[in-house]
Scaffold this active site. Structure first.
Site, PDB file in Angstrom:
ATOM      1  N   ASP A 140      22.044  15.210   1.867  1.00 51.94           N
ATOM      2  CA  ASP A 140      22.920  14.368   1.051  1.00 51.94           C
ATOM      3  C   ASP A 140      24.121  15.180   0.554  1.00 51.94           C
ATOM      4  O   ASP A 140      25.130  14.617   0.141  1.00 51.94           O
ATOM      5  CB  ASP A 140      22.136  13.828  -0.159  1.00 51.94           C
ATOM      6  CG  ASP A 140      22.967  12.881  -1.009  1.00 51.94           C
ATOM      7  OD1 ASP A 140      23.538  11.935  -0.423  1.00 51.94           O
ATOM      8  OD2 ASP A 140      23.062  13.084  -2.231  1.00 51.94           O
ATOM      9  N   GLU A 160      32.594  18.963   1.373  1.00 50.48           N
ATOM     10  CA  GLU A 160      32.573  17.506   1.175  1.00 50.48           C
ATOM     11  C   GLU A 160      33.996  17.023   0.929  1.00 50.48           C
ATOM     12  O   GLU A 160      34.732  17.646   0.155  1.00 50.48           O
ATOM     13  CB  GLU A 160      31.681  17.154  -0.025  1.00 50.48           C
ATOM     14  CG  GLU A 160      30.232  17.574   0.199  1.00 50.48           C
ATOM     15  CD  GLU A 160      29.310  17.206  -0.980  1.00 50.48           C
ATOM     16  OE1 GLU A 160      29.793  16.634  -1.969  1.00 50.48           O
ATOM     17  OE2 GLU A 160      28.106  17.514  -0.882  1.00 50.48           O
ATOM     18  N   SER A 197      20.386  18.852  -3.124  1.00 50.10           N
ATOM     19  CA  SER A 197      20.744  19.672  -4.293  1.00 50.10           C
ATOM     20  C   SER A 197      22.223  20.038  -4.243  1.00 50.10           C
ATOM     21  O   SER A 197      23.058  19.309  -4.782  1.00 50.10           O
ATOM     22  CB  SER A 197      19.848  20.908  -4.381  1.00 50.10           C
ATOM     23  OG  SER A 197      19.987  21.739  -3.244  1.00 50.10           O
ATOM     24  N   ASP A 210       9.158  27.836  -7.960  1.00 43.66           N
ATOM     25  CA  ASP A 210      10.267  27.925  -8.911  1.00 43.66           C
ATOM     26  C   ASP A 210      10.355  29.373  -9.377  1.00 43.66           C
ATOM     27  O   ASP A 210       9.346  30.079  -9.414  1.00 43.66           O
ATOM     28  CB  ASP A 210      10.024  26.991 -10.113  1.00 43.66           C
ATOM     29  CG  ASP A 210      11.317  26.657 -10.861  1.00 43.66           C
ATOM     30  OD1 ASP A 210      11.743  25.493 -10.803  1.00 43.66           O
ATOM     31  OD2 ASP A 210      11.902  27.572 -11.489  1.00 43.66           O
ATOM     32  N   HIS A 256      14.073  19.016 -13.347  1.00 42.48           N
ATOM     33  CA  HIS A 256      14.060  17.583 -13.647  1.00 42.48           C
ATOM     34  C   HIS A 256      13.777  16.739 -12.409  1.00 42.48           C
ATOM     35  O   HIS A 256      12.933  15.854 -12.433  1.00 42.48           O
ATOM     36  CB  HIS A 256      15.395  17.166 -14.267  1.00 42.48           C
ATOM     37  CG  HIS A 256      15.563  17.683 -15.662  1.00 42.48           C
ATOM     38  ND1 HIS A 256      16.084  18.927 -15.929  1.00 42.48           N
ATOM     39  CD2 HIS A 256      15.249  17.133 -16.856  1.00 42.48           C
ATOM     40  CE1 HIS A 256      16.085  19.112 -17.237  1.00 42.48           C
ATOM     41  NE2 HIS A 256      15.584  18.057 -17.823  1.00 42.48           N
ATOM     42  N   ILE A 257      14.507  17.016 -11.325  1.00 43.19           N
ATOM     43  CA  ILE A 257      14.325  16.193 -10.119  1.00 43.19           C
ATOM     44  C   ILE A 257      13.047  16.597  -9.378  1.00 43.19           C
ATOM     45  O   ILE A 257      12.262  15.748  -8.962  1.00 43.19           O
ATOM     46  CB  ILE A 257      15.559  16.299  -9.196  1.00 43.19           C
ATOM     47  CG1 ILE A 257      16.798  15.747  -9.925  1.00 43.19           C
ATOM     48  CG2 ILE A 257      15.332  15.547  -7.880  1.00 43.19           C
ATOM     49  CD1 ILE A 257      18.118  15.959  -9.210  1.00 43.19           C
ATOM     50  N   HIS A 268      26.612  12.345  -0.419  1.00 44.32           N
ATOM     51  CA  HIS A 268      26.353  12.777  -1.807  1.00 44.32           C
ATOM     52  C   HIS A 268      26.133  11.561  -2.723  1.00 44.32           C
ATOM     53  O   HIS A 268      26.793  11.414  -3.754  1.00 44.32           O
ATOM     54  CB  HIS A 268      27.528  13.628  -2.323  1.00 44.32           C
ATOM     55  CG  HIS A 268      27.130  14.555  -3.440  1.00 44.32           C
ATOM     56  ND1 HIS A 268      27.656  15.805  -3.602  1.00 44.32           N
ATOM     57  CD2 HIS A 268      26.235  14.406  -4.462  1.00 44.32           C
ATOM     58  CE1 HIS A 268      27.128  16.388  -4.667  1.00 44.32           C
ATOM     59  NE2 HIS A 268      26.256  15.551  -5.202  1.00 44.32           N
TER      60      HIS A 268
HETATM   61  P1  NAI Z   1      17.156  21.507 -13.054  1.00 43.46           P
HETATM   62  O1  NAI Z   1      18.015  22.566 -13.649  1.00 43.46           O
HETATM   63  O2  NAI Z   1      16.407  20.606 -13.929  1.00 43.46           O
HETATM   64  O3  NAI Z   1      16.127  22.211 -12.039  1.00 43.46           O
HETATM   65  C1  NAI Z   1      16.453  23.257 -11.189  1.00 43.46           C
HETATM   66  C2  NAI Z   1      15.221  24.134 -11.032  1.00 43.46           C
HETATM   67  O4  NAI Z   1      15.457  25.088 -10.001  1.00 43.46           O
HETATM   68  C3  NAI Z   1      14.865  24.910 -12.293  1.00 43.46           C
HETATM   69  O5  NAI Z   1      13.515  24.689 -12.620  1.00 43.46           O
HETATM   70  C4  NAI Z   1      15.121  26.365 -11.898  1.00 43.46           C
HETATM   71  O6  NAI Z   1      14.256  27.260 -12.554  1.00 43.46           O
HETATM   72  C5  NAI Z   1      14.859  26.306 -10.418  1.00 43.46           C
HETATM   73  N1  NAI Z   1      15.446  27.396  -9.629  1.00 43.46           N
HETATM   74  C6  NAI Z   1      16.632  28.020  -9.813  1.00 43.46           C
HETATM   75  N2  NAI Z   1      16.826  28.928  -8.846  1.00 43.46           N
HETATM   76  C7  NAI Z   1      15.752  28.881  -8.036  1.00 43.46           C
HETATM   77  C8  NAI Z   1      15.382  29.567  -6.867  1.00 43.46           C
HETATM   78  N3  NAI Z   1      16.158  30.519  -6.322  1.00 43.46           N
HETATM   79  N4  NAI Z   1      14.193  29.274  -6.292  1.00 43.46           N
HETATM   80  C9  NAI Z   1      13.382  28.322  -6.848  1.00 43.46           C
HETATM   81  N5  NAI Z   1      13.683  27.637  -7.959  1.00 43.46           N
HETATM   82  C10 NAI Z   1      14.860  27.903  -8.541  1.00 43.46           C
HETATM   83  O7  NAI Z   1      18.125  20.693 -12.077  1.00 43.46           O
HETATM   84  P2  NAI Z   1      17.932  19.192 -11.575  1.00 43.46           P
HETATM   85  O8  NAI Z   1      18.540  18.250 -12.534  1.00 43.46           O
HETATM   86  O9  NAI Z   1      16.544  18.995 -11.141  1.00 43.46           O
HETATM   87  O10 NAI Z   1      18.912  19.220 -10.291  1.00 43.46           O
HETATM   88  C11 NAI Z   1      18.571  19.952  -9.128  1.00 43.46           C
HETATM   89  C12 NAI Z   1      19.729  19.974  -8.158  1.00 43.46           C
HETATM   90  O11 NAI Z   1      20.068  18.631  -7.761  1.00 43.46           O
HETATM   91  C13 NAI Z   1      21.013  20.564  -8.721  1.00 43.46           C
HETATM   92  O12 NAI Z   1      21.614  21.379  -7.717  1.00 43.46           O
HETATM   93  C14 NAI Z   1      21.889  19.370  -8.964  1.00 43.46           C
HETATM   94  O13 NAI Z   1      23.259  19.690  -8.894  1.00 43.46           O
HETATM   95  C15 NAI Z   1      21.483  18.470  -7.816  1.00 43.46           C
HETATM   96  N6  NAI Z   1      21.778  17.036  -7.978  1.00 43.46           N
HETATM   97  C16 NAI Z   1      22.211  16.335  -6.888  1.00 43.46           C
HETATM   98  C17 NAI Z   1      22.481  14.986  -6.981  1.00 43.46           C
HETATM   99  C18 NAI Z   1      22.908  14.223  -5.782  1.00 43.46           C
HETATM  100  O14 NAI Z   1      23.507  13.158  -5.921  1.00 43.46           O
HETATM  101  N7  NAI Z   1      22.616  14.679  -4.593  1.00 43.46           N
HETATM  102  C19 NAI Z   1      22.367  14.269  -8.263  1.00 43.46           C
HETATM  103  C20 NAI Z   1      21.817  15.080  -9.329  1.00 43.46           C
HETATM  104  C21 NAI Z   1      21.559  16.420  -9.181  1.00 43.46           C
END
Ligand code: NAI
Length: 410
Positions: free
Chosen positions: A265, A270, A240, A182, A162-163, A293
């Site tokens: 971030d 934390e 992440s 990915d 998503h991000i 964060h």
């Molecule tokens: P998502 O689940 O939509 O995307 C994650 C992607 O990473 C997926 O496409 C998955 O296939 C891929 N992936 C998994 N393991 C992998 C690896 N070893 N190598 C390469 N790709 C891999 O998650 P989303 O929503 O995009 O969030 C991503 C991260 O951002 C999460 O860790 C989430 O907790 C974090 N996050 C941080 C925030 C902040 O305030 N800093 C706010 C929102 C999310």
């Protein structure tokens, strides 16, 4: 969208705790609900046990815990909304056992994260953090050395979910070349190019940004070897999860000059509250941006969370749809205009579906459509029957052994 609610709106008690964004209350009021108790403060377990018996819809943020004991006291509770990203504060198993789906808003802050990442990429490539720090100390670092445009540079996105995809779209708008890696095969947006190995991505990118999930599979995904594989002078961004980067290795790579700058971030450790101190070995490195964060923390994200979760809660109450629930079988349902809809949540044991259908057959009720989802321990069957024929069946269905909950929607 105004929902045709299938229950008396003036009898539904909604309790919102922890200063949930007013967009949630506005949404409920717009839909005709009036019994809304919205509080800035949280409730202790004791207070919640006392309040919960009369509550139909509970909304919380991260500071209120919904324990198994709270669930035991719930009599009328239909659903719980976590108006935030995480759901650790809820005993999801206990809620599930009670037939209570729990919803959250995992993607409401996606755009906020993506925007900050792009801003940081520009700042790092221009060497702004160090020049900013110097200016605050009275030093005038007016030089073009180590300062680059983003246009034409390569951003390497690790985790194209998503991000990651949003970052790719924004980066492309700046004229950057977008590479991503990915572990799953992903639909490519715009001109983004998939890269088979992490190593190949690290070697090619001027900025590497991490958007993978946390957990053991991604712990120290970026360590000494990966940092060494990155181009000399490249930058690293992690918004992440803290454990994804080996901080000691990053510290060495930055001090050696191999990595030109970083923006973090998220951190392996934390503070749990804003009142506690934050420690990182990277403190004092002026080419490192450290943020608490907050990549997803914006007014817009909060507003969206309020509305999105309220919508999901109401959709479940109205139609039985559980798509997006974190502890329940995902069922997406069409509307049931002109029919009664009967929701039956039960322990997944042989014979329950047959018993449910037997109740309908004995009452000569014609089944218009039926949806069934089961997993190891729960079954969820949704039956649409001819109008006005569902009302009398609830007691019969409740008597079926293994029944957790029955609801009739009109
Ligand atoms: P998502 O689940 O939509 O995307 C994650 C992607 O990473 C997926 O496409 C998955 O296939 C891929 N992936 C998994 N393991 C992998 C690896 N070893 N190598 C390469 N790709 C891999 O998650 P989303 O929503 O995009 O969030 C991503 C991260 O951002 C999460 O860790 C989430 O907790 C974090 N996050 C941080 C925030 C902040 O305030 N800093 C706010 C929102 C999310």
């Amino acid at each position: 969208m105004n929902h045709q609610t299938s229950f008396p709106k003036d009898k539904i008690n909604i309790l919102l705790l922890g200063g949930i964004h007013p967009s949630a209350e506005t949404y409920f009021r717009d839909q005709g609900f009036s019994l809304i108790d919205s509080r800035r403060g949280e409730m202790t377990e004791e207070e919640l046990c006392e309040a919960i018996p009369s509550v139909h819809i509970l909304g919380i943020r991260s500071g209120t815990e919904v324990t198994a004991r709270v669930m035991e006291h719930a009599r009328k509770l239909l659903t719980v909304g976590c108006f935030c990203i995480g759901t650790n504060q809820v005993d999801l198993k206990a809620a599930r056992k009670k037939g209570v789906p729990v919803f959250n808003a995992p993607f409401a802050n996606t755009r906020s994260v993506a925007e900050l990442v792009i801003a940081e990429a520009v700042m790092l490539m221009r060497g702004i953090p160090a020049r900013n720090a110097a200016a605050h100390l009275g030093t005038w670092q007016k030089t073009a050395a180590g300062s680059f445009e983003a246009r034409g540079k390569t951003i390497g996105i690790v985790g194209y979910g998503h991000i990651g995809t949003q970052v790719g779209i924004l980066a492309e708008a700046l004229g950057m070349r977008v590479l991503f890696h990915d572990i799953e095969s992903k639909l490519t947006l715009g001109n983004a190019e998939p890269v088979k190995s992490l190593d190949a991505l690290l070697k090619a990118a001027d900025v590497v940004t991490l958007h993978v999930p946390g957990g053991s599979s991604t712990k120290h995904l970026i360590g000494q070897k990966e940092l060494a594989a990155m181009k000399k002078g490249a930058c690293l961004i992690n918004a992440s999860r803290g454990q994804v980067v080996d901080i000691a290795a990053l510290d060495r790579a930055i001090r050696s000059g191999h990595i030109a700058g970083a923006a973090l971030d998220v951190h392996p450790e934390e503070p749990v509250s804003s009142k506690l101190p934050f420690h990182s070995p990277l403190q004092g490195l002026t080419n490192v941006i450290l943020t608490p964060h907050i990549a997803g923390s914006t007014a817009e994200a909060q507003e969206r969370i309020g509305r999105d979760v309220a919508e999901k809660l109401l959709l479940f109450c109205d139609t039985g749809a559980t798509a997006g629930a974190v502890n329940f079988l995902p069922v997406s349902l069409p509307s049931h205009a002109g029919r009664h809809r009967i929701l039956h949540i039960h322990e997944n044991r042989p014979g329950v579906l047959a018993a449910v259908n037997d109740v309908f057959a004995k009452a000569s009720v014609n089944i218009a459509s039926q949806f069934l989802e089961t997993d190891a321990d729960i079954g969820y069957v949704v039956t649409d029957v001819d109008e006005k024929k569902g009302t009398g069946l609830k007691a019969e269905l409740d008597r079926i052994p293994g029944t957790i909950r029955t609801r009739v929607l009109y």
